[in-house]
Design a protein around this motif. Sequence first.
Motif, PDB file in Angstrom:
ATOM      1  N   THR A 110      54.097 -38.562   5.413  1.00  0.00           N
ATOM      2  CA  THR A 110      53.078 -37.321   5.099  1.00  0.00           C
ATOM      3  C   THR A 110      52.127 -37.539   5.992  1.00  0.00           C
ATOM      4  OG1 THR A 110      53.799 -36.903   2.876  1.00  0.00           O
ATOM      5  CG2 THR A 110      51.651 -36.064   3.603  1.00  0.00           C
ATOM      6  N   THR A 111      51.839 -36.570   6.896  1.00  0.00           N
ATOM      7  CA  THR A 111      50.473 -36.563   7.988  1.00  0.00           C
ATOM      8  C   THR A 111      49.778 -35.551   8.097  1.00  0.00           C
ATOM      9  OG1 THR A 111      50.195 -37.734  10.106  1.00  0.00           O
ATOM     10  CG2 THR A 111      51.784 -36.194   9.990  1.00  0.00           C
ATOM     11  N   THR A 112      48.758 -35.636   8.633  1.00  0.00           N
ATOM     12  CA  THR A 112      47.750 -34.308   8.753  1.00  0.00           C
ATOM     13  C   THR A 112      47.535 -34.050  10.204  1.00  0.00           C
ATOM     14  OG1 THR A 112      45.819 -35.454   8.412  1.00  0.00           O
ATOM     15  CG2 THR A 112      46.860 -34.596   6.488  1.00  0.00           C
ATOM     16  N   GLY A 113      47.219 -32.945  10.634  1.00  0.00           N
ATOM     17  CA  GLY A 113      46.584 -33.041  11.987  1.00  0.00           C
ATOM     18  C   GLY A 113      46.377 -31.239  12.060  1.00  0.00           C
ATOM     19  N   VAL A 114      46.058 -31.054  13.431  1.00  0.00           N
ATOM     20  CA  VAL A 114      45.710 -29.827  13.839  1.00  0.00           C
ATOM     21  C   VAL A 114      46.775 -29.192  14.703  1.00  0.00           C
ATOM     22  CG1 VAL A 114      43.985 -28.096  15.136  1.00  0.00           C
ATOM     23  CG2 VAL A 114      43.078 -30.120  13.664  1.00  0.00           C
ATOM     24  N   VAL A 115      47.272 -27.914  14.396  1.00  0.00           N
ATOM     25  CA  VAL A 115      48.319 -27.239  15.309  1.00  0.00           C
ATOM     26  C   VAL A 115      47.722 -26.982  16.803  1.00  0.00           C
ATOM     27  CG1 VAL A 115      49.778 -25.361  15.434  1.00  0.00           C
ATOM     28  CG2 VAL A 115      49.533 -26.377  13.216  1.00  0.00           C
ATOM     29  N   THR A 116      48.262 -27.482  17.771  1.00  0.00           N
ATOM     30  CA  THR A 116      47.908 -27.270  19.033  1.00  0.00           C
ATOM     31  C   THR A 116      48.578 -26.286  19.927  1.00  0.00           C
ATOM     32  OG1 THR A 116      49.049 -29.195  19.757  1.00  0.00           O
ATOM     33  CG2 THR A 116      46.645 -29.611  19.159  1.00  0.00           C
ATOM     34  N   ALA A 117      49.926 -26.202  19.560  1.00  0.00           N
ATOM     35  CA  ALA A 117      50.900 -25.409  20.175  1.00  0.00           C
ATOM     36  C   ALA A 117      52.125 -24.976  19.227  1.00  0.00           C
ATOM     37  CB  ALA A 117      51.535 -26.136  21.260  1.00  0.00           C
ATOM     38  N   THR A 118      52.832 -23.720  19.292  1.00  0.00           N
ATOM     39  CA  THR A 118      53.830 -23.340  18.337  1.00  0.00           C
ATOM     40  C   THR A 118      54.751 -22.722  19.189  1.00  0.00           C
ATOM     41  OG1 THR A 118      52.613 -21.275  18.018  1.00  0.00           O
ATOM     42  CG2 THR A 118      52.411 -22.818  16.409  1.00  0.00           C
ATOM     43  N   TYR A 119      56.195 -22.955  18.990  1.00  0.00           N
ATOM     44  CA  TYR A 119      57.292 -22.617  19.540  1.00  0.00           C
ATOM     45  C   TYR A 119      58.529 -22.164  18.636  1.00  0.00           C
ATOM     46  CZ  TYR A 119      54.792 -25.575  22.976  1.00  0.00           C
ATOM     47  OH  TYR A 119      53.814 -26.068  23.700  1.00  0.00           O
ATOM     48  N   PRO A 120      57.989 -20.817  17.892  1.00  0.00           N
ATOM     49  CA  PRO A 120      59.180 -20.452  17.121  1.00  0.00           C
ATOM     50  C   PRO A 120      60.390 -20.009  17.634  1.00  0.00           C
ATOM     51  CG  PRO A 120      57.231 -18.902  17.138  1.00  0.00           C
ATOM     52  CD  PRO A 120      57.033 -20.027  17.990  1.00  0.00           C
ATOM     53  N   THR A 121      60.230 -19.560  18.838  1.00  0.00           N
ATOM     54  CA  THR A 121      61.187 -18.967  19.680  1.00  0.00           C
ATOM     55  C   THR A 121      61.634 -19.590  21.236  1.00  0.00           C
ATOM     56  OG1 THR A 121      59.858 -17.289  20.852  1.00  0.00           O
ATOM     57  CG2 THR A 121      60.783 -16.536  18.796  1.00  0.00           C
TER      58      THR A 121
ATOM     59  N   GLY B 221      45.579 -23.941  15.801  1.00  0.00           N
ATOM     60  CA  GLY B 221      44.159 -24.254  14.987  1.00  0.00           C
ATOM     61  C   GLY B 221      43.987 -24.471  13.697  1.00  0.00           C
ATOM     62  N   ASP B 222      45.337 -24.184  13.076  1.00  0.00           N
ATOM     63  CA  ASP B 222      45.704 -24.696  11.707  1.00  0.00           C
ATOM     64  C   ASP B 222      45.456 -26.158  11.385  1.00  0.00           C
ATOM     65  OD1 ASP B 222      45.760 -22.095  10.756  1.00  0.00           O
ATOM     66  OD2 ASP B 222      47.857 -22.198  10.574  1.00  0.00           O
ATOM     67  N   HIS B 223      44.952 -26.460  10.351  1.00  0.00           N
ATOM     68  CA  HIS B 223      44.833 -28.015  10.062  1.00  0.00           C
ATOM     69  C   HIS B 223      45.688 -28.162   8.593  1.00  0.00           C
ATOM     70  CE1 HIS B 223      42.045 -31.658   8.531  1.00  0.00           C
ATOM     71  NE2 HIS B 223      43.179 -32.037   9.276  1.00  0.00           N
ATOM     72  N   VAL B 224      46.853 -28.759   8.930  1.00  0.00           N
ATOM     73  CA  VAL B 224      47.947 -28.792   8.138  1.00  0.00           C
ATOM     74  C   VAL B 224      48.233 -30.195   7.727  1.00  0.00           C
ATOM     75  CG1 VAL B 224      48.614 -26.803   9.015  1.00  0.00           C
ATOM     76  CG2 VAL B 224      49.780 -28.753  10.062  1.00  0.00           C
TER      77      VAL B 224
ATOM     78  N   PHE C 253      62.826 -24.396  21.585  1.00  0.00           N
ATOM     79  CA  PHE C 253      61.900 -25.524  21.026  1.00  0.00           C
ATOM     80  C   PHE C 253      62.107 -25.826  19.655  1.00  0.00           C
ATOM     81  CE2 PHE C 253      59.320 -26.587  25.061  1.00  0.00           C
ATOM     82  CZ  PHE C 253      60.599 -26.518  25.963  1.00  0.00           C
ATOM     83  N   ASP C 254      61.829 -24.677  18.885  1.00  0.00           N
ATOM     84  CA  ASP C 254      61.985 -24.494  17.405  1.00  0.00           C
ATOM     85  C   ASP C 254      60.947 -25.882  16.670  1.00  0.00           C
ATOM     86  OD1 ASP C 254      64.106 -22.782  17.849  1.00  0.00           O
ATOM     87  OD2 ASP C 254      65.658 -24.273  17.419  1.00  0.00           O
ATOM     88  N   GLY C 255      59.838 -25.667  16.788  1.00  0.00           N
ATOM     89  CA  GLY C 255      58.881 -26.576  16.606  1.00  0.00           C
ATOM     90  C   GLY C 255      57.330 -26.177  16.765  1.00  0.00           C
ATOM     91  N   LEU C 256      56.439 -27.406  16.568  1.00  0.00           N
ATOM     92  CA  LEU C 256      55.048 -27.195  16.857  1.00  0.00           C
ATOM     93  C   LEU C 256      54.718 -28.672  17.311  1.00  0.00           C
ATOM     94  CD1 LEU C 256      53.231 -28.133  14.309  1.00  0.00           C
ATOM     95  CD2 LEU C 256      54.309 -26.287  13.310  1.00  0.00           C
ATOM     96  N   TYR C 257      53.327 -28.492  17.784  1.00  0.00           N
ATOM     97  CA  TYR C 257      52.560 -29.891  18.162  1.00  0.00           C
ATOM     98  C   TYR C 257      51.547 -30.251  17.243  1.00  0.00           C
ATOM     99  CZ  TYR C 257      55.220 -31.949  21.987  1.00  0.00           C
ATOM    100  OH  TYR C 257      56.213 -32.566  22.625  1.00  0.00           O
ATOM    101  N   LEU C 258      51.492 -31.108  16.665  1.00  0.00           N
ATOM    102  CA  LEU C 258      50.215 -31.599  15.523  1.00  0.00           C
ATOM    103  C   LEU C 258      49.463 -32.561  16.290  1.00  0.00           C
ATOM    104  CD1 LEU C 258      49.820 -30.485  12.688  1.00  0.00           C
ATOM    105  CD2 LEU C 258      50.896 -32.330  11.960  1.00  0.00           C
ATOM    106  N   GLN C 259      48.165 -32.360  16.153  1.00  0.00           N
ATOM    107  CA  GLN C 259      47.265 -33.670  16.927  1.00  0.00           C
ATOM    108  C   GLN C 259      46.187 -34.083  15.559  1.00  0.00           C
ATOM    109  OE1 GLN C 259      46.293 -33.165  20.769  1.00  0.00           O
ATOM    110  NE2 GLN C 259      44.456 -34.332  20.716  1.00  0.00           N
ATOM    111  N   THR C 260      45.741 -35.207  15.754  1.00  0.00           N
ATOM    112  CA  THR C 260      45.028 -35.747  14.603  1.00  0.00           C
ATOM    113  C   THR C 260      43.538 -34.931  14.913  1.00  0.00           C
ATOM    114  OG1 THR C 260      45.923 -37.763  14.375  1.00  0.00           O
ATOM    115  CG2 THR C 260      43.865 -37.713  13.821  1.00  0.00           C
ATOM    116  N   ALA C 261      42.837 -34.298  13.946  1.00  0.00           N
ATOM    117  CA  ALA C 261      41.852 -33.839  14.031  1.00  0.00           C
ATOM    118  C   ALA C 261      40.688 -34.607  14.318  1.00  0.00           C
ATOM    119  CB  ALA C 261      41.133 -33.150  12.752  1.00  0.00           C
ATOM    120  N   GLY C 262      39.694 -34.042  15.220  1.00  0.00           N
ATOM    121  CA  GLY C 262      38.659 -34.996  15.991  1.00  0.00           C
ATOM    122  C   GLY C 262      38.825 -35.592  17.252  1.00  0.00           C
TER     123      GLY C 262
END
Length: 936
Positions: A250-261, A304-307, A264-273
């Motif tokens: 389980t990890t947390t981060g800010v969504v920096t990119a999304t590719y639902p179509t 921009g979502d923090h998830v 690629f079928d996924g997204l990039y998550l990066q540690t806040a700050g």
Amino acid sequence: MSPTRPTRHRGPLAAATAAALVLPVGAALAAPASAAVSPGAPVVIDEMYGGGGNSGAAFNQDFVELHNPTDQPVSLEGWSVQYASATGTWANGAQTNLSGEIPAGGAFLVAEATGSNTSLPALPAPDVTGTIAMSGTGAKVALVRSTDRLACAGADCAAAEAVVDLVGWGVSANAFAGSGPAPATTNATSVARRDHAHSADNAADFAAGTPTPTASGTDPGTDPGPAEDATIAEIQGTGATSPLVGKAVTTTGVVTATYPTGGFDGLYLQTAGTGGDPADDATPGASDAVFVYSRAAAAELEVGDHVEVTGEVSEHEGLTEVTADTWAVLDEPGSVEPLATTWPATDAEREALEGVLLAPQGDFTVTDNYDTNFYATIGLAAGGSPLVQPTSVGRPGSVEAKEQAEDNAARAVLLDDGASTNYGSAANSSQPLPWLTGGDPVRVGAAVTFTRPVVLDYRFDAWGLQPQHRLTPDVADAVQPAVFEDTREAAPEEVGGTLQVGTFNVLNYFTTTGDQLTGCRYYTDRAGDPVTVRDGCDARGAAEAEDLERQQTKIVAAISALGADVVGLEEIENSAAFGKDRDQALSDLVDALNAHDGAGTWAFVASPADLPGSEDVIRTAFVYRTAGAEPVGSSRILDDPEAFGNARQPLAQVFQPAGGVDADPGDDVVVVTNHFKSKGSAGPWPGDEDTGDGQGASNESRVRQATALVSFADDVAADAGTDAVLLVGDLNSYEQEDPVVVLTDAGYTDLGPTTGEYTYAFDGAVGSLDHALASSGLIDRVTGTDIWNVNAYEPVAGEYSRYNYNATILYDESPFRSSDHDPILVGLDLAPSAPAWGAKATYGKGDRVSFEGRLFEALWWSRGDRPGASAYGPWAEVGAPVVTSAGTFPAWTGTWVYGKGDVVVHDGHRWQAQWYSRHDEPGTTRWGPWKDLGAA
């Protein structure tokens, strides 16, 4: 347990090299030839490997892997995999009957014959085992909804009712789906679909690469157990692979990119700050970003979502990722700053930034735009110049060539579109191309300016920069992260001189179109209309008159704008191959040039009376502007089967500036146009095989051709009474390769490197296959050289052969992308021999004149009529009095040396040597005549 993820096969970067080596021009654009093999098939042949157990093999067994692209399992009971050799029949082939089912979105592995080396790695536990001994280079496989042997032949099999899918691979395969076969393989490689792409076009869908056998029952690994909390840096670790592979986290981060179509079928998550200044990195060596594999999460979450995300860690073809089981948006906000950094030059430095949002710093340059037309990827080079072919910089195997290869590896990066869509396939050709549709030419050598952040991504066996959302033309204003410098030039630079000579490979200009012949097969546009000839007949160019008109319009515009007085042509139709006058296509081109520039502006050099006994269907030729140049005498062809049996014979012609003195070789130049053997296939000689030193196949053939060319040029020059020779054309050799060195060792100077430009772009790097080389007797009369980058640096989408292959038609009537090679232009300062010391005439280096009773030689060159544009003197005194009274004048039959242009007085008249005369070396020299210049 995380869901099993289907294997994603190699993408455009890996495919570009393989495809470019085996497919003719236009292969990737064609629509399927047979519609029955449908892009909507419930099961497809996903990968084939025939090298099992052979020398250099990856596994000890051959295999065929199937893929189910649907969301429901499919029963394979009563189905079969049927095999035939590349040119064989299905009836004489082999068969493996299937049973069981293939899971939704999953794989099904059919193991075939085991090779002799059983110590090699074994396949994963297969779903079905057969005994077919498959070819390691190319063959045909059909997936059949029956166990009855196929009775069809050729392309008809793709339309057979029971055939679910059919794949032919290797250049010899005589049955395949779509425009052509998939690439050939080796013992170490398989052919596999790019991200399961299925447009019913084998040539477009498949790439050769490392085998990746996957079965429906492949062990997904041990249960990852309960999820443990981990930062993204802990997931990534400091090595090439994650230390937590197979673990649930389980990890947390800010969504920096999304590719639902887009695949690629996924997204990039990066540690806040994180991000911003590299000096503030709290986890050096470990990335603070990770790819999250979940189409549903990518569709639901926003940049921009923090998830918080929970899922299993894995390494997928070099990319660390978390396959998400659950995700939730956190209440507390978080943010990420793009990391301001120059391009990391090593893999270790890139690993430490994998997935990180970047604001790229420093210069970037376009180095490859071939796949921009298919997969919307652009090859970039960090720095202010494109990548360069190693053998353009150093001799094969040299330190310089090795250093250039290392520099290329350090600076190369892809700029992608956030998708794996193949816009060249029939299924996607109705979607406009990203990057190109917006109007930017995206030329090789163009500077790149980043206007938005990008994510550092790894897929398709390469590092790439992805936009934060999938890029399509309709969202380009909000998504496209870069713009490109417009480097187009309407014409080449001025080169000066009294005669300008060019060379131009005109990309299989055939006025005999395919529809005039029988047996031709075509590359077609997205509507299925033929555009260019693929094979089956001797034509190599346009399919129909409308296609020829498009091709000819661009070629004429380019030749006209080149500004040359003389143009040596390569890859023009040899019309004799079609029962016509040998010069018919050449005459047709001149008619088109005159229609463009005015009647009588252009003419062509007629074929000589003596022709080789055997010729290719393409040839070399000359056209010239009648107001700028005049041929002197007839053209000559080098007929040497021992050198040119597998290439186009050189064509030589003596030219002088228009209005020149026919009897005076002082203003003459011998021009020889050439087209050596290509690199793609091996010729008949020992040494023609590709040794891997960068020179490609048939290097020995090209060396023989260069050697024969030197002797031929010497003979033509001697007969013309001049030492001024210009060798031009497509030598299919980069600047430091053996054939070019044969010519430079013979005293010729390669003029292309003086421009700092290159004539060709291939496999992500530039170099010159086309050359202009001046003899030692001509070099001091070269006034300038330019390579006009009108073609090779342009996207192939603008070529006539790509007309209507995509929803956006990028063809226009400009000179740009009229061919795949760039023309070269050379200025030459040619003038008649000097009649007197003080007259307004051109004296060449080495010319001798008499003045005040002494003999002088020009050590430099001097233009008496253009004092501001020339270099003067000095003149060296080289001999005893020449102008003398009778009785002291050296006898005509003495041992005096007279140079071309020398002036002497005899019997009260001034005489000038029109040729050169060495009375002391009879048998090695050419004699007279002397020209009477009038009273002394």
